[in-house]
Enzyme design. Structure first.
Site, PDB file in Angstrom:
ATOM      1  N   HIS A  91      -8.841   4.809  -9.027  1.00 20.63           N
ATOM      2  CA  HIS A  91      -8.411   3.447  -8.705  1.00 20.63           C
ATOM      3  C   HIS A  91      -9.243   2.914  -7.541  1.00 20.63           C
ATOM      4  O   HIS A  91      -9.504   3.632  -6.576  1.00 20.63           O
ATOM      5  CB  HIS A  91      -6.927   3.465  -8.318  1.00 20.63           C
ATOM      6  CG  HIS A  91      -6.451   2.181  -7.723  1.00 20.63           C
ATOM      7  ND1 HIS A  91      -6.087   2.079  -6.401  1.00 20.63           N
ATOM      8  CD2 HIS A  91      -6.305   0.941  -8.260  1.00 20.63           C
ATOM      9  CE1 HIS A  91      -5.715   0.828  -6.147  1.00 20.63           C
ATOM     10  NE2 HIS A  91      -5.835   0.123  -7.246  1.00 20.63           N
ATOM     11  N   HIS A 168     -13.014  -4.627  -1.625  1.00 20.49           N
ATOM     12  CA  HIS A 168     -11.560  -4.409  -1.565  1.00 20.49           C
ATOM     13  C   HIS A 168     -11.129  -4.657  -0.122  1.00 20.49           C
ATOM     14  O   HIS A 168     -10.966  -3.729   0.660  1.00 20.49           O
ATOM     15  CB  HIS A 168     -11.184  -2.998  -2.005  1.00 20.49           C
ATOM     16  CG  HIS A 168      -9.706  -2.832  -2.221  1.00 20.49           C
ATOM     17  ND1 HIS A 168      -9.002  -1.739  -1.784  1.00 20.49           N
ATOM     18  CD2 HIS A 168      -8.793  -3.640  -2.806  1.00 20.49           C
ATOM     19  CE1 HIS A 168      -7.723  -1.867  -2.110  1.00 20.49           C
ATOM     20  NE2 HIS A 168      -7.575  -3.014  -2.729  1.00 20.49           N
TER      21      HIS A 168
END
Length: 377
Positions: A91, A168
């Site tokens: 992930h 991110h």
């Protein structure tokens, strides 16, 4: 107090975690308590200062034991549709490095950018604790057996040209560098196949998308698998065509391009919870609905921090405060799974090196073999 946004997790119907006034009526706009801004800034500074002296170093890789696991599968499994095999994935696969000296990414809320401006690198080092979900590089993940990569990308607003970066919260490496590293591995391991799932895009216009799609074609060339019926994709099929890369592109820019698979062919339901028991219940429910879709399927075995989670574990970070303490429960569920028509396909995890995650998922495929076939291995 609340400092940073809840980092988004990929899902089907809802792909971003947002702090709302309705959920926190006592909070002011965007999660900053009204009347406590000065105290908030001071508290952040103290935590940031403490954090700098408690950084974990990134561990070395975990070996290459599973570097050729697909090529080593028995013929019964290599002839099965890939959607019926168990495949380990990561992930936010690229977060093993983020740039604390670059601006905060466009995927973040205005108040996060403001705090980062006030406290600069110190605040960003705290952000690292909550934006990093992996410690291994692409090569190390591939050597460990990871074959699905969850990818979020962005341009750098104000930067000339069309360069694309992983993102991110903070910017990571250039996408081209990551793709080249993956391609280099595939060149050495001709029977290994990877899923590249591009599912979040930020600050990207039509030219950026064209640049990224062209980059994918340039880097992987003939290794790219054309979009076709999911049922027809087996390892045998891919080996015969010498194809090793399946790219999923969740954006209209890729429509009509044969080598770009649409996002609806790889649903990744998102539990959006901090509680492992609720996560497991969600994973079970979505698996029951999987057979109706006729697609690949991602089981996201991950927990999502909420705003109050980040506030309580500000210095400790995602890994220490949320992931490590709940891994035993999550991995017990993973170990009990079976691939196949109604079973798991791709399973993703944060910090894949913390357990024998990839190896555990790969070994689930043995349950598709008869007892005699398992003994023969």
């Amino acid at each position: 107090m609340v400092i940073f946004t809840c980092w988004e997790r990929t899902g089907i119907s809802h792909r971003e975690c947002v702090c709302t006034r309705e959920r926190f009526p006592e909070w002011g706009l965007r999660g900053v308590r009204v009347g406590g801004v000065g105290r908030l800034f001071f508290f952040v500074f103290v935590f940031c200062f403490f954090f700098v002296f408690h950084m974990r170093t990134r561990p070395a890789g975990i070996g290459s034991f599973n570097a050729d696991w697909m090529g080593s599968l028995p013929s019964k499994l290599s002839a099965m549709p890939l959607k019926h095999l168990a495949v380990p994935g990561s992930h936010d696969s690229f977060t093993f490095w983020v740039d604390v000296h670059a601006p905060v990414g466009p995927d973040q809320k205005a108040y996060v950018k403001y705090l980062a401006t006030i406290f600069s690198v110190l605040a960003k080092k705290v952000m690292v604790k909550w934006s990093m979900t992996q410690n291994l590089t692409f090569k190390e993940q591939l050597d460990a057996g990871i074959r699905y990569f969850d990818l979020r990308v962005s341009s750098k607003p104000g930067e000339p040209g069309n360069e694309i970066y992983f993102i991110h919260g903070l910017f990571g490496h250039k996408v081209r560098d990551g793709l080249s590293e993956i391609n280099s591995f595939l060149g050495r391991h001709r029977k290994e196949v990877v899923f590249l799932d591009f599912n979040h895009y930020y600050a990207m216009d039509a030219e950026h998308h064209a640049y990224l799609i062209s980059m994918l074609q340039e880097v992987f060339g003939g290794k790219l698998c054309n979009n076709c019926a999911v049922e027809s994709i087996t390892l045998d099929y891919l080996w015969e065509k010498k194809q090793q890369v399946i790219v999923f592109y969740h954006h209209p820019s890729a429509q009509g391009i044969p080598i770009m698979w649409p996002g609806n062919k790889i649903p990744a339901p998102w539990a959006n919870t901090t509680e492992p028991n609720k996560l497991i219940q969600f994973l079970e429910t979505t698996l029951q609905e999987r057979a109706k879709q006729g697609t690949f399927h991602v089981s996201q075995a991950i927990l999502t921090p909420r705003v109050n989670t980040v506030a309580k574990g500000l210095v400790w970070g995602l890994r220490t405060y949320l992931v490590e303490r709940n891994l035993p429960t999550i991995m017990s569920w993973v170990e009990a799974q079976r691939p196949g028509v109604d079973g798991v396909n791709i399973i993703t995890s944060d910090f894949v090196e913390l357990t024998d995650f990839a190896n555990i998922v790969i070994k689930l495929n043995n349950r598709l073999l008869s007892e005699q076939e398992r003994k023969a291995r």
